[in-house]
Scaffold this motif. Structure first.
Motif, mmCIF file in Angstrom:
data_model
loop_
_atom_site.group_PDB
_atom_site.id
_atom_site.type_symbol
_atom_site.label_atom_id
_atom_site.label_comp_id
_atom_site.label_asym_id
_atom_site.label_seq_id
_atom_site.Cartn_x
_atom_site.Cartn_y
_atom_site.Cartn_z
ATOM 1 N N VAL A 282 -65.771 6.796 -17.933
ATOM 2 C CA VAL A 282 -66.148 6.990 -16.584
ATOM 3 C C VAL A 282 -66.559 5.849 -15.920
ATOM 4 O O VAL A 282 -66.166 5.445 -15.044
ATOM 5 N N ILE A 283 -67.463 4.884 -16.516
ATOM 6 C CA ILE A 283 -67.937 3.680 -15.971
ATOM 7 C C ILE A 283 -66.854 2.872 -15.582
ATOM 8 O O ILE A 283 -66.698 2.067 -14.572
ATOM 9 N N ALA A 284 -65.921 2.541 -16.613
ATOM 10 C CA ALA A 284 -64.747 1.673 -16.618
ATOM 11 C C ALA A 284 -63.955 2.079 -15.739
ATOM 12 O O ALA A 284 -63.398 1.402 -14.926
ATOM 13 N N PHE A 406 -71.118 -4.704 -11.627
ATOM 14 C CA PHE A 406 -72.095 -4.590 -12.817
ATOM 15 C C PHE A 406 -71.989 -3.230 -13.242
ATOM 16 O O PHE A 406 -71.917 -2.288 -12.628
ATOM 17 N N CYS A 407 -71.912 -3.146 -14.826
ATOM 18 C CA CYS A 407 -71.278 -1.852 -15.276
ATOM 19 C C CYS A 407 -72.496 -1.630 -16.505
ATOM 20 O O CYS A 407 -72.817 -2.452 -17.342
ATOM 21 N N GLY A 408 -72.848 -0.446 -16.639
ATOM 22 C CA GLY A 408 -73.788 -0.057 -17.620
ATOM 23 C C GLY A 408 -74.154 1.320 -17.726
ATOM 24 O O GLY A 408 -74.124 1.992 -16.497
ATOM 25 N N THR A 409 -74.622 1.996 -18.804
ATOM 26 C CA THR A 409 -75.216 3.627 -18.608
ATOM 27 C C THR A 409 -76.585 3.363 -17.853
ATOM 28 O O THR A 409 -77.326 2.266 -17.697
ATOM 29 N N PHE A 410 -76.954 4.362 -17.337
ATOM 30 C CA PHE A 410 -78.187 4.547 -16.383
ATOM 31 C C PHE A 410 -79.523 4.330 -17.209
ATOM 32 O O PHE A 410 -80.305 3.910 -16.799
ATOM 33 N N VAL A 459 -72.440 0.019 -11.152
ATOM 34 C CA VAL A 459 -71.722 1.206 -11.541
ATOM 35 C C VAL A 459 -72.377 1.873 -12.686
ATOM 36 O O VAL A 459 -72.418 1.141 -13.605
ATOM 37 N N THR A 460 -72.868 3.052 -12.668
ATOM 38 C CA THR A 460 -73.338 3.748 -14.071
ATOM 39 C C THR A 460 -72.512 4.924 -14.107
ATOM 40 O O THR A 460 -71.721 5.331 -13.058
#
Length: 525
Positions: A282-284, A406-410, A459-460
């Motif tokens: 989802v993040i990607a 920037f990407c990562g889980t919340f 982006v999370t």
């Protein structure tokens, strides 16, 4: 003319207190057989000792190979490198226990430093690192208390009313480099290597300092049989050549040799397995919705690797120009311990020249990971809970890309989520917050980004934020998410809230297509 010696004889030429430069990324370009002999001699005799070693990136398999062979108390006096976690737990332990002086500088700075030493320049003047932990007004790249008592290797200077960082050039006593083969005159070819690193500039730097060059190769060929264009380090710059065993001459951290990585063959990219539908995908997908046809992009490790795979699944990768910090241009970046390599690259250039391109603003969109974000828009990936991870190429890339996603889980640590009916459901919340009042270490400066007008997003899987001159603004939340309970209550600061939209429900479904649809619509603008 170069002299051919056994690996055991290397120790005769490495003196106590020497300053050494060794290229390498994962196990690629690293002279592991030479490192093994240094380790063996030190463990048996206590010598050589008190070495200062410069290196550009994480060298090894993050466990017991590569730089791990050199990570012994007493053998090392000082390390100046681009990454620490990639070198394995032994080096991390030395840093945490104050048993080595440890400096962490941006990978692009470290990899281009030998070029400046070779030309007898005093160092590098760059804006890379301003406002981050590398800036001496914060930490000066010093990773522990022992190092904080040592000299500053970087200074802030003023040139024509602008701030710059000045990275000081050292004197290299020894260059330890690696190639694929040497001919009988010591000319070095890199034809089987997956990366073109700083082998040439390191050799030139050592010679400019009156030092020596030791080259590890896998094979020797007859003099005159190498094409001149294949010779990347001329024999006149090489003092000693060591022929290594194949097991100590791997192409990457997990691959002995893959002809794809050195460009000998190409493979069908549709053979790459699609990522499962989870929070990472989802993040990607949401990150990839920021791409546009013809964009030059750079994708980091972790969740950003999924973003790379999604472009292939969506059928848009052929309309993008992907790059890796190790010098790959085009194709599809490889992941895990093959990091830095490319499947079906259009070109493989020297890593230093790739960072020149990055630092000159050549990247349109960079997609990289996050460990922590704060109220100022700062990002930390280089130190978490006191663990010395290192910045690698993160600072060079994020500071100079036109747009950074920037990407990562919340949250992190035990997070469990479920995706169904095009909605996100939090099954078990993560133990650790990522959105903090202040990050533990500043690897990306939000203040600097705002000052240069950089476009920055975070982006999370459940929320998307944007950096504005007023601060971090929440712009989207996932369908099925409660704004207060699942987002705001889990942040140590309140973001700007003006016009919060719902993330595209299509990115929460099994079938692909929404990324390609957005991508193609941008093509018609």
């Amino acid at each position: 003319m170069a002299k051919f010696i056994s690996a055991e004889q290397v120790i005769k030429y490495i003196k106590d207190g020497s300053t050494i430069y060794t290229p390498g990324i994962t196990l690629g370009g690293f002279a592991e057989e030479v490192a093994l002999e240094i380790e063996k001699s030190f463990l048996e005799t206590g010598y050589p000792r008190d070495l200062t070693i410069y290196y550009p990136s994480g060298i090894g398999n993050r466990r017991d190979r590569g730089f791990a062979h050199l990570s012994h108390e007493g053998l090392l006096k000082r390390t100046v490198g681009g990454h620490y976690k990639g070198c394995g737990p032994a080096l991390e332990k030395l840093v945490k226990e104050n048993k080595v002086e440890a400096y962490n500088f941006p990978q692009g700075i470290v990899t281009t430093l030998p070029r400046n030493v070779a030309a007898r320049r005093p160092g590098i003047i760059s804006k890379v690192g301003l406002g981050t932990f590398v800036d001496p007004r914060l930490e000066g790249g010093k990773l522990n208390a022992r190092t904080r008592e040592c000299e500053d290797l970087v200074e802030v200077i003023q040139l024509e009313n602008e701030e710059w960082l000045y990275y000081k050039a050292p004197k290299f006593d020894i260059a330890i480099i690696r190639g694929s083969v040497a001919d009988e005159n010591g000319n070095i070819s890199l034809y089987r290597e997956s990366y073109f690193l700083e082998q040439l500039s390191v050799a030139q730097a050592a010679k400019a300092c009156g030092g020596i060059v030791i080259a590890q190769v896998e094979q020797v060929v007859k003099a005159g049989t190498l094409h001149p264009k294949e010779v990347k380090v001329p024999g006149i710059m090489v003092d000693y050549v060591v022929v290594a065993k194949s097991e100590n001459h791997w192409q990457t951290g997990q691959t002995y040799f893959n002809p794809v990585f050195c460009g000998d063959i190409k493979v069908p990219l549709d053979s790459i397995k699609a990522a499962p539908l989870d929070e990472r995908k989802v993040i990607a997908r949401r990150a990839d919705m920021e791409l546009f046809p013809g964009a030059v992009i750079n994708i980091g490790v972790g969740i950003p690797e999924v973003a790379s795979a999604v472009t292939a699944e969506e059928g848009i990768s052929h309309n993008l120009h992907m790059t890796t910090e190790a010098g790959g241009v085009g194709g599809l970046p490889a992941g895990m311990h093959d990091f830095g390599c490319c499947y079906n690259a259009d070109a493989i250039i020297e890593m230093g020249h790739q960072f020149d391109f990055f630092n000159g603003g050549g990247i349109d969109v960079a997609i990289l990971g996050i460990a922590q974000v704060d109220r100022h828009g700062n990002v930390n990936v280089s130190q978490v809970n006191g663990e010395p991870i290192g910045c690698g190429g993160f600072i060079d890339i994020t500071q100079n890309a036109k747009k950074v996603v920037f990407c990562g889980t919340f949250t992190a640590g035990g997070l469990k989520e479920q995706i169904a009916d095009r909605k996100l459901n939090i099954v078990q919340e993560g133990r650790s917050k990522k959105f903090l009042a202040d990050v533990e270490q500043v690897t990306f400066s939000g203040k600097y980004a705002v000052s240069v007008g950089q476009n920055v997003m975070y982006v999370t899987e459940r929320a998307v934020f944007e950096l504005t001159p007023e601060g971090v603004e929440l712009i989207e939340i996932a369908p099925g998410i409660d704004l207060d309970k699942d987002v705001l209550e889990l942040m140590d600061f309140r973001p700007i809230i003006r016009n919060v939209k719902t993330m595209a429900p299509e990115i929460f479904q099994e079938l692909p297509g929404v990324v390609a649809k957005v991508f193609q619509s941008r093509n018609s603008l």
